[in-house]
Design a protein around this motif. Structure first.
Motif, PDB file in Angstrom:
ATOM      1  N   HIS A 298     -17.963  -9.790 -39.062  1.00 49.09           N
ATOM      2  CA  HIS A 298     -16.808  -8.897 -38.995  1.00 49.09           C
ATOM      3  C   HIS A 298     -15.929  -9.310 -37.810  1.00 49.09           C
ATOM      4  O   HIS A 298     -16.339  -9.186 -36.653  1.00 49.09           O
TER       5      HIS A 298
ATOM      6  N   TYR B 215     -13.011  -8.300 -35.593  1.00 48.76           N
ATOM      7  CA  TYR B 215     -12.490  -6.960 -35.332  1.00 48.76           C
ATOM      8  C   TYR B 215     -11.661  -6.909 -34.065  1.00 48.76           C
ATOM      9  O   TYR B 215     -11.639  -7.836 -33.264  1.00 48.76           O
TER      10      TYR B 215
ATOM     11  N   CYS C 200     -11.225  -1.001 -38.018  1.00 51.81           N
ATOM     12  CA  CYS C 200     -12.397  -1.799 -37.649  1.00 51.81           C
ATOM     13  C   CYS C 200     -13.601  -0.916 -37.328  1.00 51.81           C
ATOM     14  O   CYS C 200     -14.750  -1.296 -37.580  1.00 51.81           O
TER      15      CYS C 200
ATOM     16  N   LYS D  14     -20.678  -9.240 -35.503  1.00 56.51           N
ATOM     17  CA  LYS D  14     -19.260  -8.964 -35.289  1.00 56.51           C
ATOM     18  C   LYS D  14     -18.764  -9.856 -34.158  1.00 56.51           C
ATOM     19  O   LYS D  14     -19.512 -10.180 -33.223  1.00 56.51           O
TER      20      LYS D  14
ATOM     21  N   LEU E  90     -13.879  -9.724 -42.996  1.00 59.98           N
ATOM     22  CA  LEU E  90     -15.278 -10.140 -43.082  1.00 59.98           C
ATOM     23  C   LEU E  90     -15.336 -11.574 -43.579  1.00 59.98           C
ATOM     24  O   LEU E  90     -14.756 -11.900 -44.622  1.00 59.98           O
TER      25      LEU E  90
END
Length: 207
Positions: free
Chosen positions: A86, A88, A94, A115, A136
Motif C-alpha cells: 500500500h 500511502y 489511505c 505499506k 496497492l
C-alpha cells in the motif's frame, strides 16, 4: 405451483447430498485397517507441511500489516512469493485502506502485506509510476503484476467492504480466496460483511 416446484428442488438437492454422504460412508466401510492407517499418515504429513509453510511465512512477516522503508521493498518482494504493498500518505482514503489491509493481512497468511509512505519513497513511486494515493501494488514472484488505484474499482466510494477488496486482489492471484489462514477466514468475512467506515464512524479527517 411455485411452492411445489421449490419443494421438489429442495428435496432433490437434499437427496443428492444424502447420496453423496452414502457413497463416502460406503467407501470408508470398504477400507481395511492398512488403508485407514495410510490415510491417517498422509493427513498428518499434509498438516505438518502446512504448519511448516505457515511458520516460514510468519518468519518473513506474513500475518501482520507492517510499514517498510523504501530500501526494503525489493528485498521483501524477493523473499515472499506474494505481496501487497500500500503506497500511502496521511489522509482519510489511505486510512480507510489501512484498516482493510490490516484485516486481510491476518486472514491471508499466504501473502505479505506492507505499506510504504509514498512521500518518503520518491525513487520507488517514480519507478512504479505511483501517482494516485492510495495505490496497492500487487506483487507476485518479485514482479508487480497489477495495481489497485484509488477506489474506482471498489465502487468509487470509501464505504466498500473488506470482501470487495479481497476479491479484487484475488483476481491477480496474489491471495487465495479459500484462505491459507487458520480458520477459512474469507468465509467469515462474507458472513460479517460490513464496511470499515460503518465500524469507525467517528473518524473523518480527510485531506
Amino acid at each position: 405451483v411455485i411452492g411445489q416446484i421449490l419443494e421438489k428442488q429442495v428435496l432433490s438437492a437434499a437427496k443428492a447430498v444424502e447420496d453423496k454422504l452414502d457413497e463416502q460412508i460406503a467407501a470408508l466401510e470398504r477400507l481395511d485397517p492398512d488403508d485407514i492407517e495410510a490415510l491417517r499418515e498422509r493427513r498428518i504429513l499434509q498438516m505438518r507441511r502446512a504448519a511448516e509453510r505457515r511458520a516460514k511465512w510468519r518468519a518473513l512477516g506474513h500475518g501482520e500489516y507492517t510499514e517498510v522503508p523504501e530500501k526494503e521493498f525489493f528485498s521483501a518482494a524477493k523473499a515472499s512469493e506474494r505481496m501487497v504493498c500500500h503506497f500511502y500518505r496521511d489522509n482519510w482514503p489511505c486510512k480507510v485502506m489501512d484498516k482493510h489491509m490490516s484485516i486481510l493481512a491476518k486472514q491471508h497468511v499466504e501473502t505479505r502485506f506492507i505499506k510504504v509512505h509514498a512521500e518518503k519513497a520518491p525513487f520507488l513511486t517514480e519507478k512504479l509510476r505511483v501517482v494516485v494515493l492510495p495505490t496497492l501494488a500487487l506483487v507476485k514472484n518479485a514482479k508487480v503484476e497489477d495495481y489497485v488505484v484509488g477506489f474506482d474499482e471498489l465502487g468509487g466510494k470509501d464505504d466498500f467492504s473488506t470482501e470487495d477488496l479481497e476479491e479484487r486482489i484475488a483476481k491477480a492471484q496474489v491471495i487465495f480466496l479459500d484462505g491459507e489462514g487458520p480458520a477459512n477466514p474469507s468465509k467469515q468475512a462474507a458472513a460479517s460483511k460490513r464496511s470499515v467506515r460503518q465500524s469507525d464512524t467517528g473518524n473523518s479527517d480527510s485531506d
